[in-house]
Every structure is written in C-alpha cells, then in structure tokens.
Scaffold this motif. Structure first.
Motif, PDB file in Angstrom:
ATOM      1  N   ALA A  58      44.814  10.451  26.072  1.00  0.00           N
ATOM      2  CA  ALA A  58      43.522  10.594  25.768  1.00  0.00           C
ATOM      3  C   ALA A  58      42.800   9.463  25.228  1.00  0.00           C
ATOM      4  CB  ALA A  58      43.244  12.093  25.022  1.00  0.00           C
ATOM      5  N   THR A  59      43.602   8.648  24.182  1.00  0.00           N
ATOM      6  CA  THR A  59      42.997   7.539  23.773  1.00  0.00           C
ATOM      7  C   THR A  59      42.727   6.530  24.755  1.00  0.00           C
ATOM      8  OG1 THR A  59      45.332   6.677  22.921  1.00  0.00           O
ATOM      9  CG2 THR A  59      43.936   7.984  21.474  1.00  0.00           C
ATOM     10  N   LEU A  60      43.695   6.494  25.828  1.00  0.00           N
ATOM     11  CA  LEU A  60      43.634   5.470  27.002  1.00  0.00           C
ATOM     12  C   LEU A  60      42.444   5.840  27.652  1.00  0.00           C
ATOM     13  CD1 LEU A  60      47.463   5.278  27.784  1.00  0.00           C
ATOM     14  CD2 LEU A  60      46.058   3.588  26.586  1.00  0.00           C
ATOM     15  N   LYS A  61      42.079   7.052  28.017  1.00  0.00           N
ATOM     16  CA  LYS A  61      40.799   7.612  28.706  1.00  0.00           C
ATOM     17  C   LYS A  61      39.605   6.996  28.037  1.00  0.00           C
ATOM     18  CE  LYS A  61      42.302  11.533  31.504  1.00  0.00           C
ATOM     19  NZ  LYS A  61      41.438  11.458  32.583  1.00  0.00           N
ATOM     20  N   VAL A  62      39.618   7.109  26.517  1.00  0.00           N
ATOM     21  CA  VAL A  62      38.532   6.680  25.928  1.00  0.00           C
ATOM     22  C   VAL A  62      38.199   5.054  25.974  1.00  0.00           C
ATOM     23  CG1 VAL A  62      37.686   6.140  23.366  1.00  0.00           C
ATOM     24  CG2 VAL A  62      38.619   8.640  23.935  1.00  0.00           C
ATOM     25  N   GLU A  63      39.585   4.408  25.798  1.00  0.00           N
ATOM     26  CA  GLU A  63      39.525   2.924  26.300  1.00  0.00           C
ATOM     27  C   GLU A  63      38.754   2.664  27.665  1.00  0.00           C
ATOM     28  OE1 GLU A  63      43.178   1.043  25.066  1.00  0.00           O
ATOM     29  OE2 GLU A  63      42.838   1.681  23.071  1.00  0.00           O
ATOM     30  N   ASP A  64      39.303   3.354  28.696  1.00  0.00           N
ATOM     31  CA  ASP A  64      39.044   3.125  29.797  1.00  0.00           C
ATOM     32  C   ASP A  64      37.297   3.590  30.030  1.00  0.00           C
ATOM     33  OD1 ASP A  64      41.451   2.556  30.583  1.00  0.00           O
ATOM     34  OD2 ASP A  64      41.489   4.759  31.645  1.00  0.00           O
ATOM     35  N   TYR A  65      36.819   4.379  29.182  1.00  0.00           N
ATOM     36  CA  TYR A  65      35.445   4.724  29.357  1.00  0.00           C
ATOM     37  C   TYR A  65      34.746   3.473  28.826  1.00  0.00           C
ATOM     38  CZ  TYR A  65      30.813   6.511  27.377  1.00  0.00           C
ATOM     39  OH  TYR A  65      29.991   6.752  26.891  1.00  0.00           O
ATOM     40  N   THR A  70      31.493  -1.472  29.726  1.00  0.00           N
ATOM     41  CA  THR A  70      31.349  -3.231  29.697  1.00  0.00           C
ATOM     42  C   THR A  70      30.918  -3.795  30.911  1.00  0.00           C
ATOM     43  OG1 THR A  70      33.015  -3.218  27.787  1.00  0.00           O
ATOM     44  CG2 THR A  70      32.690  -5.355  29.048  1.00  0.00           C
ATOM     45  N   LEU A  71      31.919  -3.346  31.920  1.00  0.00           N
ATOM     46  CA  LEU A  71      31.615  -3.736  33.311  1.00  0.00           C
ATOM     47  C   LEU A  71      30.235  -3.546  34.016  1.00  0.00           C
ATOM     48  CD1 LEU A  71      35.296  -3.115  35.016  1.00  0.00           C
ATOM     49  CD2 LEU A  71      34.092  -5.348  34.684  1.00  0.00           C
ATOM     50  N   LEU A  72      29.718  -2.152  33.659  1.00  0.00           N
ATOM     51  CA  LEU A  72      28.535  -1.631  34.164  1.00  0.00           C
ATOM     52  C   LEU A  72      27.638  -2.240  33.476  1.00  0.00           C
ATOM     53  CD1 LEU A  72      27.574   0.572  36.213  1.00  0.00           C
ATOM     54  CD2 LEU A  72      27.737   2.194  33.995  1.00  0.00           C
ATOM     55  N   THR A  87      31.055   6.438  39.178  1.00  0.00           N
ATOM     56  CA  THR A  87      31.921   7.690  39.644  1.00  0.00           C
ATOM     57  C   THR A  87      32.973   7.636  38.836  1.00  0.00           C
ATOM     58  OG1 THR A  87      31.127   7.243  41.980  1.00  0.00           O
ATOM     59  CG2 THR A  87      33.032   8.484  41.707  1.00  0.00           C
ATOM     60  N   SER A  88      33.634   6.492  38.621  1.00  0.00           N
ATOM     61  CA  SER A  88      34.891   6.446  37.536  1.00  0.00           C
ATOM     62  C   SER A  88      34.650   7.171  36.151  1.00  0.00           C
ATOM     63  CB  SER A  88      35.481   5.048  37.453  1.00  0.00           C
ATOM     64  OG  SER A  88      36.068   4.816  38.792  1.00  0.00           O
ATOM     65  N   ILE A  89      33.332   6.725  35.613  1.00  0.00           N
ATOM     66  CA  ILE A  89      32.981   7.309  34.310  1.00  0.00           C
ATOM     67  C   ILE A  89      32.841   8.686  34.338  1.00  0.00           C
ATOM     68  CG2 ILE A  89      31.000   7.337  32.698  1.00  0.00           C
ATOM     69  CD1 ILE A  89      30.660   4.029  33.179  1.00  0.00           C
ATOM     70  N   TYR A  90      32.061   9.139  35.205  1.00  0.00           N
ATOM     71  CA  TYR A  90      31.759  10.624  35.336  1.00  0.00           C
ATOM     72  C   TYR A  90      33.125  11.223  35.799  1.00  0.00           C
ATOM     73  CZ  TYR A  90      26.688   9.501  35.915  1.00  0.00           C
ATOM     74  OH  TYR A  90      25.481   9.109  35.587  1.00  0.00           O
ATOM     75  N   SER A  91      34.213  10.875  36.205  1.00  0.00           N
ATOM     76  CA  SER A  91      35.589  11.435  36.479  1.00  0.00           C
ATOM     77  C   SER A  91      36.178  11.890  35.336  1.00  0.00           C
ATOM     78  CB  SER A  91      36.277  10.645  37.524  1.00  0.00           C
ATOM     79  OG  SER A  91      36.792   9.642  37.081  1.00  0.00           O
ATOM     80  N   LEU A  92      35.924  10.939  34.269  1.00  0.00           N
ATOM     81  CA  LEU A  92      36.520  10.893  33.001  1.00  0.00           C
ATOM     82  C   LEU A  92      36.035  12.141  32.233  1.00  0.00           C
ATOM     83  CD1 LEU A  92      36.605   7.295  31.868  1.00  0.00           C
ATOM     84  CD2 LEU A  92      38.432   8.243  32.719  1.00  0.00           C
ATOM     85  N   VAL A 129      37.646  -0.724  20.796  1.00  0.00           N
ATOM     86  CA  VAL A 129      37.993   0.563  20.167  1.00  0.00           C
ATOM     87  C   VAL A 129      39.455   0.296  19.446  1.00  0.00           C
ATOM     88  CG1 VAL A 129      38.292   2.925  20.536  1.00  0.00           C
ATOM     89  CG2 VAL A 129      37.114   1.792  22.161  1.00  0.00           C
ATOM     90  N   SER A 130      39.335   0.901  18.287  1.00  0.00           N
ATOM     91  CA  SER A 130      40.545   0.868  17.610  1.00  0.00           C
ATOM     92  C   SER A 130      40.711   1.858  16.461  1.00  0.00           C
ATOM     93  CB  SER A 130      40.646  -0.440  16.678  1.00  0.00           C
ATOM     94  OG  SER A 130      39.377  -0.526  15.710  1.00  0.00           O
ATOM     95  N   ASN A 131      41.512   2.011  15.618  1.00  0.00           N
ATOM     96  CA  ASN A 131      41.712   3.103  14.526  1.00  0.00           C
ATOM     97  C   ASN A 131      41.492   4.604  14.963  1.00  0.00           C
ATOM     98  OD1 ASN A 131      42.155   0.881  12.711  1.00  0.00           O
ATOM     99  ND2 ASN A 131      39.961   0.765  12.331  1.00  0.00           N
ATOM    100  N   TYR A 132      42.527   4.864  15.922  1.00  0.00           N
ATOM    101  CA  TYR A 132      42.435   6.351  16.276  1.00  0.00           C
ATOM    102  C   TYR A 132      42.885   7.394  15.514  1.00  0.00           C
ATOM    103  CZ  TYR A 132      41.285   4.651  21.171  1.00  0.00           C
ATOM    104  OH  TYR A 132      40.801   3.995  22.085  1.00  0.00           O
ATOM    105  N   GLU A 133      42.197   8.297  15.115  1.00  0.00           N
ATOM    106  CA  GLU A 133      42.990   9.508  14.358  1.00  0.00           C
ATOM    107  C   GLU A 133      42.594  10.945  15.158  1.00  0.00           C
ATOM    108  OE1 GLU A 133      41.550   9.663  10.270  1.00  0.00           O
ATOM    109  OE2 GLU A 133      41.568   7.781  10.258  1.00  0.00           O
TER     110      GLU A 133
END
Length: 192
Positions: A58-65, A70-72, A87-92, A129-133
């Motif tokens: 899930a943290t990888l999905k947050v990073e993808d978001y 950034t690209l958008l 489309t990719s953002i909405y699929s997350l 993004v950093s320091n996940y809890e």
C-alpha cells in the motif's frame, strides 16, 4: 365449551410454534450475517506477517499516486499521456470522488480528487513521501501516516497526512471463471 377450550389450546400451540420458528429463523439469519462479516475481515483471512506485506504494498501505491501527480502537473507531459495518468490515478482509489487535502492552498481544506487534479495541471509540482507508519488494522481498512514533501518553483513544504487504505475481497472474472481477489484501494486523505 369443550370445543372452545380445544380451539384455544390449538391456537396457543400454533402461536408457540410460530414464535419458536420465528426465533430460530431470526437467530439463523444473524448467525449467517456474522459469518459473512468475519469471512471478509482482514484479521480473519490473513496473518500479521501477511498484513504487513500488504501494508508495504500500500505504501508503494501511495508513492505511485504522488509520482502520477508529479507527471500530471508537469508542463512537459503531453495531453495524451495526462489522460492516461488520470485513469491510472483513479484506478488506485476506491472511488473517484474521494476527498483529499488541497495542498495548493494555505488552508489545506478537503477537496475531491478530480478537483485537485484540475488545480495542479501544468503547475510543476514534485513530491517526496517518507516516514510511513501504519495503524492497527480495522475490519477492512487501515490508516497509513506519512510525511509529504511538496516542491514547486524552489519552494518546499512538508506536511503530515493520514491516508485510508481499504483492503477488500472483490469478485473478478478470469475468462469463464470468477474468483475472489483481495484488492488494495487508496481512500481519503486527511490531516492528523
């Protein structure tokens, strides 16, 4: 008089039988509902180690978001690619209408995801993004807390956010067969 007593006894037995059947049926329904809920609860289906692995995913999905944002927001990204990124953002996310934090304003109010996407277009934001809890697992979700660094035109801002992450069984079709697949979805973003 005997006939009336017999009818009264017969009615009383019918009422008791009906009440007993009703109670058994009601308890049966509650029992089925409890089993259905338990079967879709995260804790009922996964070990702690498995949940931690899914939380890492899930943290990888947050990073993808944030990489997609950034690209958008980049002026150099083509319009065709921006449409694919949306489309990719909405699929997350579990829903396109999810509420997120409007980091473009000082107030940090809640805003819908489509509105945020429109606000950042061609504004050249970048994110780290950093320091996940991760929080304790709920019935079908958990909360991930993280630190977000927002950069735009050499200006940096750091904020702390809570991200709801849903983890639910979804029925997916694979050709003619259907299978229950547990799926991660990002949810609302809030301030601590």
């Amino acid at each position: 008089m005997k006939l009336n007593l017999y009818e009264l006894y017969k009615n009383k037995m019918f009422t008791r039988s009906f009440l007993l059947m009703f109670l058994l049926f009601t308890f049966s329904l509650f029992g089925q509902n409890a089993n259905t809920s338990a079967s879709s609860a995260i804790k009922a289906n996964f070990t702690i180690a498995s949940v931690k692995a899914y939380q890492e995913s899930a943290t990888l999905k947050v990073e993808d978001y944030y990489q997609y944002l950034t690209l958008l927001s980049s002026e150099s990204t083509s319009e065709t690619l921006k449409a694919e990124i949306k489309t990719s953002i909405y699929s997350l996310f579990e829903s396109e209408k999810v509420m997120v934090i409007d980091f473009t304003s000082i107030e940090n109010n809640a805003i819908s995801l489509p509105d945020l996407i429109e606000k950042i277009m061609n504004k050249n934001y970048s994110f780290s993004v950093s320091n996940y809890e991760n929080s304790i697992v709920g019935f079908d979700y958990w909360t991930t807390q993280y630190q977000l660094t927002i950069s735009q035109n050499n200006k940096r801002t750091e904020v702390r956010y809570f991200q709801k992450v849903a983890f639910k069984p979804i029925i997916k079709s694979f050709g003619a067969s259907k299978k229950e697949v547990w799926t991660l979805f990002l949810g609302e973003i809030t301030l601590p």
